[in-house]
Design a protein around this motif. Structure first.
Motif, mmCIF file in Angstrom:
data_model
loop_
_atom_site.group_PDB
_atom_site.id
_atom_site.type_symbol
_atom_site.label_atom_id
_atom_site.label_comp_id
_atom_site.label_asym_id
_atom_site.label_seq_id
_atom_site.Cartn_x
_atom_site.Cartn_y
_atom_site.Cartn_z
ATOM 1 N N GLU A 187 -2.160 -16.079 -1.612
ATOM 2 C CA GLU A 187 -1.406 -16.970 -0.580
ATOM 3 C C GLU A 187 -1.810 -16.908 1.045
ATOM 4 O OE1 GLU A 187 1.232 -16.558 -4.013
ATOM 5 O OE2 GLU A 187 0.129 -15.024 -2.549
ATOM 6 N N LEU A 188 -2.748 -15.815 0.983
ATOM 7 C CA LEU A 188 -3.265 -15.657 2.157
ATOM 8 C C LEU A 188 -4.757 -15.811 2.410
ATOM 9 C CD1 LEU A 188 -1.316 -12.554 3.566
ATOM 10 C CD2 LEU A 188 -0.920 -14.916 4.161
ATOM 11 N N PHE A 189 -5.152 -16.715 1.295
ATOM 12 C CA PHE A 189 -6.747 -16.659 1.020
ATOM 13 C C PHE A 189 -7.406 -16.795 2.325
ATOM 14 C CE2 PHE A 189 -10.406 -19.395 0.021
ATOM 15 C CZ PHE A 189 -11.043 -18.643 -1.006
ATOM 16 N N PRO A 190 -7.187 -17.701 3.464
ATOM 17 C CA PRO A 190 -8.152 -17.668 4.573
ATOM 18 C C PRO A 190 -8.438 -16.004 5.080
ATOM 19 C CG PRO A 190 -6.436 -19.459 4.604
ATOM 20 C CD PRO A 190 -6.200 -18.623 3.407
ATOM 21 N N LEU A 191 -7.369 -15.214 5.124
ATOM 22 C CA LEU A 191 -7.392 -14.098 5.648
ATOM 23 C C LEU A 191 -8.161 -13.318 4.801
ATOM 24 C CD1 LEU A 191 -3.872 -13.206 7.028
ATOM 25 C CD2 LEU A 191 -6.046 -13.866 8.338
ATOM 26 N N ARG A 192 -8.294 -13.456 3.518
ATOM 27 C CA ARG A 192 -9.122 -12.781 2.542
ATOM 28 C C ARG A 192 -10.747 -13.225 2.966
ATOM 29 N NH1 ARG A 192 -8.837 -13.773 -3.845
ATOM 30 N NH2 ARG A 192 -6.819 -12.908 -3.477
ATOM 31 N N SER A 193 -10.651 -14.382 3.076
ATOM 32 C CA SER A 193 -12.119 -14.955 3.325
ATOM 33 C C SER A 193 -12.761 -14.181 4.767
ATOM 34 C CB SER A 193 -12.095 -16.202 3.481
ATOM 35 O OG SER A 193 -11.811 -16.810 2.370
ATOM 36 N N MET A 194 -11.698 -13.962 5.623
ATOM 37 C CA MET A 194 -12.384 -13.435 6.926
ATOM 38 C C MET A 194 -12.600 -12.013 6.653
ATOM 39 S SD MET A 194 -10.019 -12.480 10.148
ATOM 40 C CE MET A 194 -9.626 -10.840 9.889
ATOM 41 N N ASP B 207 -7.693 -15.877 16.087
ATOM 42 C CA ASP B 207 -7.285 -17.109 15.302
ATOM 43 C C ASP B 207 -6.081 -16.667 14.379
ATOM 44 O OD1 ASP B 207 -8.869 -18.739 16.463
ATOM 45 O OD2 ASP B 207 -10.455 -18.448 14.960
ATOM 46 N N VAL B 208 -6.104 -15.365 13.800
ATOM 47 C CA VAL B 208 -4.955 -14.866 12.851
ATOM 48 C C VAL B 208 -3.855 -14.808 13.703
ATOM 49 C CG1 VAL B 208 -4.531 -13.079 11.537
ATOM 50 C CG2 VAL B 208 -6.584 -13.541 11.470
#
Length: 475
Positions: A335-342, A451-452
């Motif tokens: 659900e927090l995929f963008p943060l995982r990518s970061m 950004d986060v």
């Protein structure tokens, strides 16, 4: 002895101080005919244990109070005066620090609820030069706690800097000119560089009718006989005195790596988080300045041996950085995929950094075997254990607090240390590549962090955990 003087240190006080005297009458009830000022609270905090003496006289140089260097070594006071030993001097290189401390303390008082910026109607701040008002305003602006110009009052330009009397002379003029109206809140702010003391007082303007309220309180036996602010133990610093000769203008609470150039918007949670992290950074900087190796770098006393020791100990921490970041990424939910990518991207940026440290070490005469086989010190062991523990938790977003502190070192400190080492040890970029690289590139990581924070995924609970983790890592 004249050769050791910094002439401007005496000239600054000679031209910046004026004569004046001021006082206040304290009474238990308001004036019967005119507005009065009620003292709601007074706060005073000294940082004298953490800084060198700023004002001095009677010696040729404050760092050399030895036989042969003082006014007592001359036959008469007249001779000492001719030798300029009796002139009062102020270490002007330290002055920016008191500005920083004043804003830090202002932020702490907001955090504690002592100051509510929106409720303030007037700000009376003592500063010795218009220059310092600009520095205070700049730091407040960067903390997103700007004070409207119409709330500021000073008579510096007509009465001058009268030292300890300034705030009383300022207050008298503002009160008797009709500036204050009953019910308005007045904040006094007095930074004093002599022994690095920061003072604040909150006053409320009251009219003659306030006598009835005061009498009623006395009759009821309520808090009339007690201090409005109960005594409490102070925060006793365990830091040793910081010895340095050229203190930089340290960005601190209002100018932390995160707060600089960052607009948190109107979200009160984000604004509070930026403030809390700024205070963590201010405390971290203070502890950092007390670290022996940093003291030597900043005072121009570092050796190649010191630098090699620093590289050996840094490697043992840096080589673990990408590992705990990668582990944290593996525990971030889909659900927090963008943060995982970061996190994965950040780990990719960091995972070869320890090799730069190895090259720097060999370039200054060390061997690869030495730096590779240096065991972790106790602090590195504790930090690694904590980081891997936190990284193993579900959705460990609190590690953003760790990144704030660690990347802040790169953004605000590494480049300066690299330049200082190059100058003091006659090194080139080849020998300080790790510090130089992070001084140039770590701002990109802060863009990700900003950004986060404004993405909506950080709620009050996550914000509290981010701040707590930042505090732990800063230790």
């Amino acid at each position: 002895m004249r050769a050791s003087y910094r002439a401007f240190d005496a000239d600054f006080l000679r031209w910046m101080l004026s004569d004046g005297a001021g006082s206040l009458v304290l009474e238990g009830k308001p004036h019967t005919e005119k507005p009065s000022l009620r003292i709601d609270w007074i706060e005073l905090k000294s940082y004298a244990n953490e800084y060198e003496t700023c004002m001095y006289t009677g010696i040729a140089h404050k760092n050399s109070p030895r036989v042969g260097n003082t006014w007592l070594d001359l036959a008469t006071i007249s001779e000492a005066d001719k030798a300029e030993l009796m002139r009062i001097r102020q270490d002007t290189e330290l002055l920016p620090q008191i500005v920083k401390l004043s804003v830090e303390e202002y932020l702490r008082l907001i955090k504690r609820g002592r100051i509510v910026p929106e409720e303030l109607d007037h700000i009376l701040c003592h500063y010795s030069s218009h220059f310092f008002k600009g520095e205070i305003v700049k730091l407040l602006d960067e903390a997103h706690l700007s004070i409207p110009e119409e709330k500021w009052f000073t008579n510096l330009y007509t009465k001058g800097n009268t030292g300890a009397a300034s705030i009383f002379i300022m207050l008298e003029e503002a009160l008797n000119s009709g500036r204050f109206k009953p019910g308005e809140k007045v904040l006094l702010m007095v930074p004093e560089s002599g022994r690095f003391t920061v003072s604040f007082a909150l006053l409320t303007c009251v009219g003659p009718d306030a006598q009835l309220e005061a009498r009623a309180a006395t009759d009821r036996g309520t808090d009339a006989g007690r201090l409005s602010t109960p005594w409490r133990p102070g925060e006793i610093s365990s830091l040793p005195p910081v010895a340095r000769t050229g203190a930089e203008i340290a960005e601190a609470a209002a100018n932390s790596p995160l707060g600089e150039g960052f607009d948190p918007g109107d979200d009160p949670m984000v604004r509070r988080l930026v403030l809390d992290l700024g205070i963590v950074w201010a405390d971290f900087e203070r502890m950092l300045r007390a670290t022996p190796i940093i003291r030597r770098i900043e005072s121009g006393q570092v050796t190649v041996k010191d630098y090699k020791m620093l590289l050996r100990n840094l490697r043992q921490q840096v080589m673990e950085g990408a590992r705990w970041i990668a582990r944290a990424a593996s525990n971030i939910s889909i659900e927090l995929f963008p943060l995982r990518s970061m996190f994965i991207s950040h780990a990719g940026d960091e995972h070869r950094d320890f090799q730069m440290l190895e090259r720097d070490y060999c370039a200054v005469g060390g061997s690869l075997e030495e730096i590779v086989n240096t065991p972790k010190n106790i602090g590195s062991e504790a930090l690694s254990a904590f980081m891997f523990h936190r990284a193993s938790q579900p959705d460990p977003l609190d590690l953003l607090g760790a990144m704030f502190v660690i990347e802040g070192l790169g953004k605000h400190k590494a480049g300066r240390w690299a330049e200082a080492l190059k100058k003091q040890l006659n090194l080139t970029n080849k020998e300080v590549s790790f510090l130089s690289y992070h001084g140039r590139n770590d701002d990109n990581h802060f863009e990700r962090l900003r950004d986060v924070l404004t993405s909506g995924v950080v709620d009050d609970d996550v914000a509290r955990r981010i701040v707590k983790t930042a505090k732990v890592v800063a230790r």
